[in-house]
Scaffold this motif. Structure first.
Motif, PDB file in Angstrom:
ATOM      1  N   GLN A   1       0.826  -1.206   0.000  1.00 28.38           N
ATOM      2  CA  GLN A   1       0.000   0.000   0.000  1.00 28.38           C
ATOM      3  C   GLN A   1       0.859   1.255   0.000  1.00 28.38           C
ATOM      4  O   GLN A   1       0.539   2.233  -0.681  1.00 28.38           O
ATOM      5  N   MET A   2       1.955   1.238   0.763  1.00 24.39           N
ATOM      6  CA  MET A   2       2.859   2.388   0.799  1.00 24.39           C
ATOM      7  C   MET A   2       3.439   2.653  -0.588  1.00 24.39           C
ATOM      8  O   MET A   2       3.487   3.802  -1.046  1.00 24.39           O
ATOM      9  N   MET A   3       3.879   1.597  -1.263  1.00 29.11           N
ATOM     10  CA  MET A   3       4.468   1.761  -2.589  1.00 29.11           C
ATOM     11  C   MET A   3       3.412   2.158  -3.619  1.00 29.11           C
ATOM     12  O   MET A   3       3.685   2.953  -4.515  1.00 29.11           O
ATOM     13  N   ALA A   4       2.202   1.631  -3.498  1.00 28.74           N
ATOM     14  CA  ALA A   4       1.114   2.000  -4.419  1.00 28.74           C
ATOM     15  C   ALA A   4       0.768   3.475  -4.269  1.00 28.74           C
ATOM     16  O   ALA A   4       0.529   4.173  -5.269  1.00 28.74           O
ATOM     17  N   LEU A   5       0.746   3.963  -3.040  1.00 25.98           N
ATOM     18  CA  LEU A   5       0.458   5.370  -2.803  1.00 25.98           C
ATOM     19  C   LEU A   5       1.530   6.255  -3.436  1.00 25.98           C
ATOM     20  O   LEU A   5       1.222   7.276  -4.053  1.00 25.98           O
ATOM     21  N   GLN A   6       2.798   5.861  -3.306  1.00 28.71           N
ATOM     22  CA  GLN A   6       3.886   6.634  -3.913  1.00 28.71           C
ATOM     23  C   GLN A   6       3.762   6.660  -5.436  1.00 28.71           C
ATOM     24  O   GLN A   6       4.032   7.670  -6.071  1.00 28.71           O
ATOM     25  N   SER A   7       3.344   5.546  -6.017  1.00 24.89           N
ATOM     26  CA  SER A   7       3.224   5.513  -7.474  1.00 24.89           C
ATOM     27  C   SER A   7       2.061   6.362  -7.958  1.00 24.89           C
ATOM     28  O   SER A   7       2.153   7.022  -8.988  1.00 24.89           O
ATOM     29  N   GLU A   8       0.959   6.385  -7.211  1.00 26.44           N
ATOM     30  CA  GLU A   8      -0.199   7.183  -7.606  1.00 26.44           C
ATOM     31  C   GLU A   8       0.053   8.674  -7.429  1.00 26.44           C
ATOM     32  O   GLU A   8      -0.306   9.480  -8.278  1.00 26.44           O
TER      33      GLU A   8
ATOM     34  N   ARG B   1      14.526  -3.159   1.672  1.00 22.12           N
ATOM     35  CA  ARG B   1      15.134  -2.024   0.983  1.00 22.12           C
ATOM     36  C   ARG B   1      14.470  -1.927  -0.373  1.00 22.12           C
ATOM     37  O   ARG B   1      14.463  -2.881  -1.145  1.00 22.12           O
ATOM     38  N   VAL B   2      13.903  -0.773  -0.637  1.00 25.42           N
ATOM     39  CA  VAL B   2      13.154  -0.546  -1.865  1.00 25.42           C
ATOM     40  C   VAL B   2      13.826   0.581  -2.633  1.00 25.42           C
ATOM     41  O   VAL B   2      14.242   1.578  -2.043  1.00 25.42           O
ATOM     42  N   VAL B   3      13.929   0.441  -3.932  1.00 26.71           N
ATOM     43  CA  VAL B   3      14.401   1.523  -4.788  1.00 26.71           C
ATOM     44  C   VAL B   3      13.261   1.836  -5.752  1.00 26.71           C
ATOM     45  O   VAL B   3      12.829   0.984  -6.522  1.00 26.71           O
ATOM     46  N   MET B   4      12.764   3.075  -5.652  1.00 30.32           N
ATOM     47  CA  MET B   4      11.703   3.547  -6.536  1.00 30.32           C
ATOM     48  C   MET B   4      12.352   4.395  -7.625  1.00 30.32           C
ATOM     49  O   MET B   4      13.394   5.012  -7.402  1.00 30.32           O
ATOM     50  N   ARG B   5      11.731   4.429  -8.803  1.00 30.92           N
ATOM     51  CA  ARG B   5      12.270   5.266  -9.872  1.00 30.92           C
ATOM     52  C   ARG B   5      11.131   5.963 -10.604  1.00 30.92           C
ATOM     53  O   ARG B   5       9.982   5.534 -10.557  1.00 30.92           O
ATOM     54  N   ARG B   6      11.475   7.068 -11.268  1.00 27.56           N
ATOM     55  CA  ARG B   6      10.541   7.786 -12.133  1.00 27.56           C
ATOM     56  C   ARG B   6      11.346   8.562 -13.151  1.00 27.56           C
ATOM     57  O   ARG B   6      12.551   8.765 -12.999  1.00 27.56           O
ATOM     58  N   ARG B   7      10.694   8.960 -14.195  1.00 21.82           N
ATOM     59  CA  ARG B   7      11.358   9.763 -15.215  1.00 21.82           C
ATOM     60  C   ARG B   7      11.825  11.071 -14.596  1.00 21.82           C
ATOM     61  O   ARG B   7      11.126  11.683 -13.796  1.00 21.82           O
ATOM     62  N   ALA B   8      13.004  11.522 -14.959  1.00 20.75           N
ATOM     63  CA  ALA B   8      13.589  12.731 -14.378  1.00 20.75           C
ATOM     64  C   ALA B   8      12.737  13.960 -14.672  1.00 20.75           C
ATOM     65  O   ALA B   8      12.728  14.904 -13.899  1.00 20.75           O
ATOM     66  N   ARG B   9      11.969  13.948 -15.715  1.00 20.35           N
ATOM     67  CA  ARG B   9      11.147  15.110 -16.046  1.00 20.35           C
ATOM     68  C   ARG B   9      10.002  15.318 -15.062  1.00 20.35           C
ATOM     69  O   ARG B   9       9.382  16.361 -15.040  1.00 20.35           O
ATOM     70  N   LEU B  10       9.719  14.327 -14.214  1.00 17.92           N
ATOM     71  CA  LEU B  10       8.646  14.441 -13.232  1.00 17.92           C
ATOM     72  C   LEU B  10       9.162  14.912 -11.879  1.00 17.92           C
ATOM     73  O   LEU B  10       8.517  14.714 -10.859  1.00 17.92           O
ATOM     74  N   SER B  11      10.312  15.588 -11.849  1.00 20.03           N
ATOM     75  CA  SER B  11      10.949  15.945 -10.585  1.00 20.03           C
ATOM     76  C   SER B  11      10.166  16.981  -9.788  1.00 20.03           C
ATOM     77  O   SER B  11      10.458  17.204  -8.621  1.00 20.03           O
ATOM     78  N   TYR B  12       9.162  17.615 -10.364  1.00 18.47           N
ATOM     79  CA  TYR B  12       8.357  18.581  -9.621  1.00 18.47           C
ATOM     80  C   TYR B  12       7.355  17.881  -8.698  1.00 18.47           C
ATOM     81  O   TYR B  12       6.772  18.507  -7.825  1.00 18.47           O
ATOM     82  N   LEU B  13       7.170  16.579  -8.864  1.00 17.10           N
ATOM     83  CA  LEU B  13       6.272  15.822  -8.003  1.00 17.10           C
ATOM     84  C   LEU B  13       6.975  15.458  -6.702  1.00 17.10           C
ATOM     85  O   LEU B  13       8.201  15.439  -6.631  1.00 17.10           O
ATOM     86  N   PRO B  14       6.217  15.158  -5.641  1.00 18.04           N
ATOM     87  CA  PRO B  14       6.847  14.903  -4.332  1.00 18.04           C
ATOM     88  C   PRO B  14       7.671  13.640  -4.282  1.00 18.04           C
ATOM     89  O   PRO B  14       7.423  12.686  -5.024  1.00 18.04           O
ATOM     90  N   ARG B  15       8.657  13.639  -3.365  1.00 21.05           N
ATOM     91  CA  ARG B  15       9.490  12.454  -3.096  1.00 21.05           C
ATOM     92  C   ARG B  15       8.723  11.450  -2.268  1.00 21.05           C
ATOM     93  O   ARG B  15       7.810  11.826  -1.564  1.00 21.05           O
ATOM     94  N   PRO B  16       9.122  10.181  -2.303  1.00 20.69           N
ATOM     95  CA  PRO B  16       8.484   9.202  -1.422  1.00 20.69           C
ATOM     96  C   PRO B  16       8.720   9.562   0.039  1.00 20.69           C
ATOM     97  O   PRO B  16       9.802   9.991   0.413  1.00 20.69           O
ATOM     98  N   ALA B  17       7.717   9.354   0.861  1.00 19.52           N
ATOM     99  CA  ALA B  17       7.827   9.669   2.287  1.00 19.52           C
ATOM    100  C   ALA B  17       7.668   8.395   3.101  1.00 19.52           C
ATOM    101  O   ALA B  17       6.576   7.896   3.254  1.00 19.52           O
ATOM    102  N   VAL B  18       8.780   7.858   3.571  1.00 20.55           N
ATOM    103  CA  VAL B  18       8.752   6.671   4.429  1.00 20.55           C
ATOM    104  C   VAL B  18       9.699   6.880   5.564  1.00 20.55           C
ATOM    105  O   VAL B  18      10.707   7.470   5.482  1.00 20.55           O
TER     106      VAL B  18
END
Length: 67
Positions: A25-32, A50-67
């Motif tokens: 659920q935590m990871m699903a929330l971060q993806s949404e 240990r989890v490594v999340m990734r996203r396209r660099a162009r989406l850097s204005y969106l929030p970071r994962p909070a855990v």
């Protein structure tokens, strides 16, 4: 957090005692919310993850994962 090529990476540590469904659920929330997707997941013998999340660099204005 690091940026490599077109991808931005954010390492997370999910603490001991967090259930599988709660971690999912935590990871699903971060993806949404932040546009993150799962890159790697590593389960340690002590029960932490240990989890490594990734996203396209162009989406850097969106929030970071909070855990």
């Amino acid at each position: 957090m690091s940026i490599t090529g077109d991808w931005e990476y954010a390492p997370l540590r999910i603490p001991l005692g967090t259930g599988r469904s709660a971690a999912a659920q935590m990871m699903a929330l971060q993806s949404e919310v932040g546009g993150w997707e799962l890159d790697r997941l590593q389960l340690f013998a002590d029960g932490t993850r240990r989890v490594v999340m990734r996203r396209r660099a162009r989406l850097s204005y969106l929030p970071r994962p909070a855990v």
